[in-house]
Design a protein around this motif. Structure first.
Motif, PDB file in Angstrom:
ATOM      1  N   ALA A  79      90.491  39.140 117.280  1.00  0.00           N
ATOM      2  CA  ALA A  79      91.296  40.068 116.488  1.00  0.00           C
ATOM      3  C   ALA A  79      90.402  40.964 115.633  1.00  0.00           C
ATOM      4  O   ALA A  79      90.663  42.161 115.479  1.00  0.00           O
ATOM      5  N   ARG A  80      89.338  40.384 115.085  1.00  0.00           N
ATOM      6  CA  ARG A  80      88.400  41.185 114.285  1.00  0.00           C
ATOM      7  C   ARG A  80      87.570  42.104 115.184  1.00  0.00           C
ATOM      8  O   ARG A  80      87.346  43.275 114.857  1.00  0.00           O
ATOM      9  N   ALA A  81      87.103  41.579 116.309  1.00  0.00           N
ATOM     10  CA  ALA A  81      86.251  42.371 117.196  1.00  0.00           C
ATOM     11  C   ALA A  81      86.991  43.586 117.751  1.00  0.00           C
ATOM     12  O   ALA A  81      86.392  44.660 117.908  1.00  0.00           O
ATOM     13  N   PHE A  82      88.283  43.424 118.043  1.00  0.00           N
ATOM     14  CA  PHE A  82      89.070  44.528 118.599  1.00  0.00           C
ATOM     15  C   PHE A  82      89.888  45.253 117.525  1.00  0.00           C
ATOM     16  O   PHE A  82      90.705  46.104 117.853  1.00  0.00           O
ATOM     17  N   ARG A  83      89.663  44.901 116.243  1.00  0.00           N
ATOM     18  CA  ARG A  83      90.327  45.549 115.106  1.00  0.00           C
ATOM     19  C   ARG A  83      91.846  45.582 115.282  1.00  0.00           C
ATOM     20  O   ARG A  83      92.487  46.630 115.175  1.00  0.00           O
ATOM     21  N   LEU A  84      92.403  44.411 115.565  1.00  0.00           N
ATOM     22  CA  LEU A  84      93.846  44.314 115.773  1.00  0.00           C
ATOM     23  C   LEU A  84      94.573  44.116 114.451  1.00  0.00           C
ATOM     24  O   LEU A  84      94.050  43.475 113.533  1.00  0.00           O
ATOM     25  N   PRO A  85      95.792  44.639 114.325  1.00  0.00           N
ATOM     26  CA  PRO A  85      96.607  44.338 113.149  1.00  0.00           C
ATOM     27  C   PRO A  85      96.876  42.841 113.047  1.00  0.00           C
ATOM     28  O   PRO A  85      96.817  42.109 114.050  1.00  0.00           O
ATOM     29  N   ALA A  86      97.198  42.383 111.843  1.00  0.00           N
ATOM     30  CA  ALA A  86      97.394  40.951 111.608  1.00  0.00           C
ATOM     31  C   ALA A  86      98.461  40.370 112.525  1.00  0.00           C
ATOM     32  O   ALA A  86      98.299  39.274 113.064  1.00  0.00           O
ATOM     33  N   ARG A  87      99.562  41.089 112.717  1.00  0.00           N
ATOM     34  CA  ARG A  87     100.657  40.539 113.520  1.00  0.00           C
ATOM     35  C   ARG A  87     100.255  40.374 114.979  1.00  0.00           C
ATOM     36  O   ARG A  87     100.747  39.479 115.672  1.00  0.00           O
ATOM     37  N   GLN A  88      99.363  41.225 115.490  1.00  0.00           N
ATOM     38  CA  GLN A  88      98.876  41.051 116.857  1.00  0.00           C
ATOM     39  C   GLN A  88      97.837  39.940 116.930  1.00  0.00           C
ATOM     40  O   GLN A  88      97.745  39.235 117.950  1.00  0.00           O
ATOM     41  N   GLY A  89      97.070  39.751 115.854  1.00  0.00           N
ATOM     42  CA  GLY A  89      96.178  38.606 115.805  1.00  0.00           C
ATOM     43  C   GLY A  89      96.952  37.296 115.874  1.00  0.00           C
ATOM     44  O   GLY A  89      96.508  36.320 116.495  1.00  0.00           O
ATOM     45  N   ARG A  90      98.121  37.267 115.245  1.00  0.00           N
ATOM     46  CA  ARG A  90      98.969  36.074 115.305  1.00  0.00           C
ATOM     47  C   ARG A  90      99.452  35.804 116.733  1.00  0.00           C
ATOM     48  O   ARG A  90      99.568  34.649 117.153  1.00  0.00           O
ATOM     49  N   VAL A  91      99.733  36.875 117.478  1.00  0.00           N
ATOM     50  CA  VAL A  91     100.116  36.696 118.889  1.00  0.00           C
ATOM     51  C   VAL A  91      98.994  36.007 119.652  1.00  0.00           C
ATOM     52  O   VAL A  91      99.226  35.084 120.441  1.00  0.00           O
ATOM     53  N   LEU A  92      97.753  36.468 119.436  1.00  0.00           N
ATOM     54  CA  LEU A  92      96.614  35.833 120.105  1.00  0.00           C
ATOM     55  C   LEU A  92      96.523  34.359 119.729  1.00  0.00           C
ATOM     56  O   LEU A  92      96.291  33.497 120.589  1.00  0.00           O
ATOM     57  N   ALA A  93      96.711  34.045 118.444  1.00  0.00           N
ATOM     58  CA  ALA A  93      96.567  32.657 117.993  1.00  0.00           C
ATOM     59  C   ALA A  93      97.599  31.754 118.654  1.00  0.00           C
ATOM     60  O   ALA A  93      97.258  30.690 119.209  1.00  0.00           O
ATOM     61  N   PHE A  94      98.858  32.138 118.618  1.00  0.00           N
ATOM     62  CA  PHE A  94      99.895  31.304 119.231  1.00  0.00           C
ATOM     63  C   PHE A  94      99.754  31.277 120.757  1.00  0.00           C
ATOM     64  O   PHE A  94     100.015  30.252 121.393  1.00  0.00           O
ATOM     65  N   GLY A  95      99.321  32.413 121.338  1.00  0.00           N
ATOM     66  CA  GLY A  95      99.143  32.447 122.791  1.00  0.00           C
ATOM     67  C   GLY A  95      97.993  31.588 123.262  1.00  0.00           C
ATOM     68  O   GLY A  95      98.115  30.848 124.243  1.00  0.00           O
ATOM     69  N   PHE A  96      96.842  31.669 122.562  1.00  0.00           N
ATOM     70  CA  PHE A  96      95.687  30.867 122.972  1.00  0.00           C
ATOM     71  C   PHE A  96      95.949  29.371 122.760  1.00  0.00           C
ATOM     72  O   PHE A  96      95.478  28.534 123.525  1.00  0.00           O
ATOM     73  N   GLY A  97      96.686  29.015 121.720  1.00  0.00           N
ATOM     74  CA  GLY A  97      96.887  27.603 121.408  1.00  0.00           C
ATOM     75  C   GLY A  97      97.920  26.910 122.257  1.00  0.00           C
ATOM     76  O   GLY A  97      97.880  25.682 122.407  1.00  0.00           O
ATOM     77  N   SER A  98      98.871  27.653 122.845  1.00  0.00           N
ATOM     78  CA  SER A  98      99.958  27.015 123.606  1.00  0.00           C
ATOM     79  C   SER A  98      99.713  27.143 125.099  1.00  0.00           C
ATOM     80  O   SER A  98      99.260  28.178 125.589  1.00  0.00           O
ATOM     81  N   ARG A  99     100.027  26.086 125.822  1.00  0.00           N
ATOM     82  CA  ARG A  99      99.782  26.009 127.259  1.00  0.00           C
ATOM     83  C   ARG A  99     101.108  25.839 127.991  1.00  0.00           C
ATOM     84  O   ARG A  99     102.129  25.517 127.402  1.00  0.00           O
ATOM     85  N   ASN A 100     101.098  26.000 129.314  1.00  0.00           N
ATOM     86  CA  ASN A 100     102.338  25.982 130.093  1.00  0.00           C
ATOM     87  C   ASN A 100     102.721  24.562 130.518  1.00  0.00           C
ATOM     88  O   ASN A 100     103.008  24.306 131.692  1.00  0.00           O
ATOM     89  N   SER A 101     102.772  23.637 129.571  1.00  0.00           N
ATOM     90  CA  SER A 101     103.016  22.238 129.921  1.00  0.00           C
ATOM     91  C   SER A 101     104.390  22.012 130.531  1.00  0.00           C
ATOM     92  O   SER A 101     104.560  21.160 131.408  1.00  0.00           O
ATOM     93  N   PHE A 102     105.421  22.754 130.107  1.00  0.00           N
ATOM     94  CA  PHE A 102     106.759  22.574 130.666  1.00  0.00           C
ATOM     95  C   PHE A 102     106.810  22.973 132.134  1.00  0.00           C
ATOM     96  O   PHE A 102     107.630  22.478 132.895  1.00  0.00           O
TER      97      PHE A 102
END
Length: 324
Positions: free
Chosen positions: A249-272
């Protein structure tokens, strides 16, 4: 009242998980019958989430080159490398390694959207990225399995599960939400009814957590010895995913709300989606099912922690100003 519900959502989720574990331990038959409702509950959860999102903003999100570059780099280059490194510390047990690879290599395409919404992320951007995420999963998973384990033949089965999940859990709720938005547009009474659906994501997610915990406690009990290896590994993955999201998020200068998308996306997997695949594996690979189950339970707790941590690590402009 609704703000209070969302403020104490983590408590509701923890109670749901504990209640599910209790039901799964005391009444396995009831837990098994409840599991049938998991996908309908997920579909209802995502429909309620989508109705609270301005879907017309999806077109703008699709041309967000900086976010898409960060998400693709993180999901399909950095995280596979991280997973490969984590697997090197596991015993040379094929079923164990297969389970870890299956569940960690495939990004989530369903409930991370709800966590992103509840965590104050840019939900339209998250929704817009989902089709691209699925297409890249379908294309790259055979390559990952071949490189890491030599199991490319398993990819076809997983691709079918991913397509079914995408149709049932993403396309149908998204189409229903779009039709609801069109039906309510310009009609105040209908718009108030759609706004009232915003009460549903928290209780529906609590029900999903209850069903998952109830249905999977038996698998965890059967392979308790794996906990020593897997819980630290999956916790380490969540921590690394959070740090990776912050760095990108810092490297690509993303807004905070898009950084949050990365965080939740990277942390969650397709277990279902991966769990039905693991259940269909040949005899002798039952351990892979337990791996997927343990990861999903660790992820439940991890996502609850993310709801608390992510807004603090990715503060929006108002939050940043308030801390000065």
């Amino acid at each position: 009242m609704r703000e209070r519900l969302e403020r104490y959502q983590v408590v509701a989720y923890l109670v749901a998980v504990l209640a599910g574990l209790l039901v799964g331990t005391r009444s396995p038959a009831l837990a098994e019958s409840l599991a049938v409702g998991l996908w309908p509950l997920l579909g209802a959860l995502l429909y309620a989430t989508f109705t609270q999102v301005p879907l017309l903003a999806l077109r703008r999100a699709l041309v967000n080159a900086r976010f898409l570059s960060a998400a693709v780099l993180g999901h399909f280059v950095a995280i596979p490398l991280l997973v490969w490194l984590l697997v090197q510390g596991l015993p040379a047990e094929p079923a164990l390694r297969l389970g870890v690879l299956l569940v960690l290599l495939v990004p989530c395409t369903d409930w991370f959207l709800s966590f992103t919404h509840l965590g104050g992320g840019d939900t339209p951007t998250a929704i817009a990225f989902t089709p691209l995420s699925l297409l890249l999963q379908l294309a790259l998973l055979p390559l990952y399995l071949w490189l890491f384990l030599g199991q490319a033949e398993l990819a076809g089965l997983l691709q079918r599960e991913l397509l079914l999940a995408f149709g049932g859990l993403i396309l149908l709720p998204l189409a229903a939400a779009w039709l609801t938005e069109r039906w309510a547009a310009g009609r105040p009474r209908r718009e108030r009814g759609v706004a009232a659906l915003g009460w549903l994501p928290v209780p529906l997610l609590a029900l999903v957590l209850f069903v998952v915990a109830a249905g999977q406690v038996g698998q965890v009990r059967e392979f308790l010895g794996l906990l020593l290896w897997l819980v630290p590994l999956f916790v380490a993955f969540l921590g690394a995913a959070l740090l990776l999201a912050r760095w990108l998020a810092r490297a690509f200068r993303l807004p905070a709300r898009q950084g949050r998308v990365l965080a939740f996306g990277f942390g969650s997997r397709n277990s279902f989606v991966v769990l039905p695949l693991a259940l269909a594996l040949p005899a002798g690979l039952e351990m892979a099912v337990a791996v997927v189950v343990i990861q999903s339970l660790v992820e439940l707790v991890g996502m609850l922690a993310f709801l608390h941590l992510v807004p603090r690590l990715f503060p929006d402009a108002a939050q940043a100003a308030g801390t000065r």
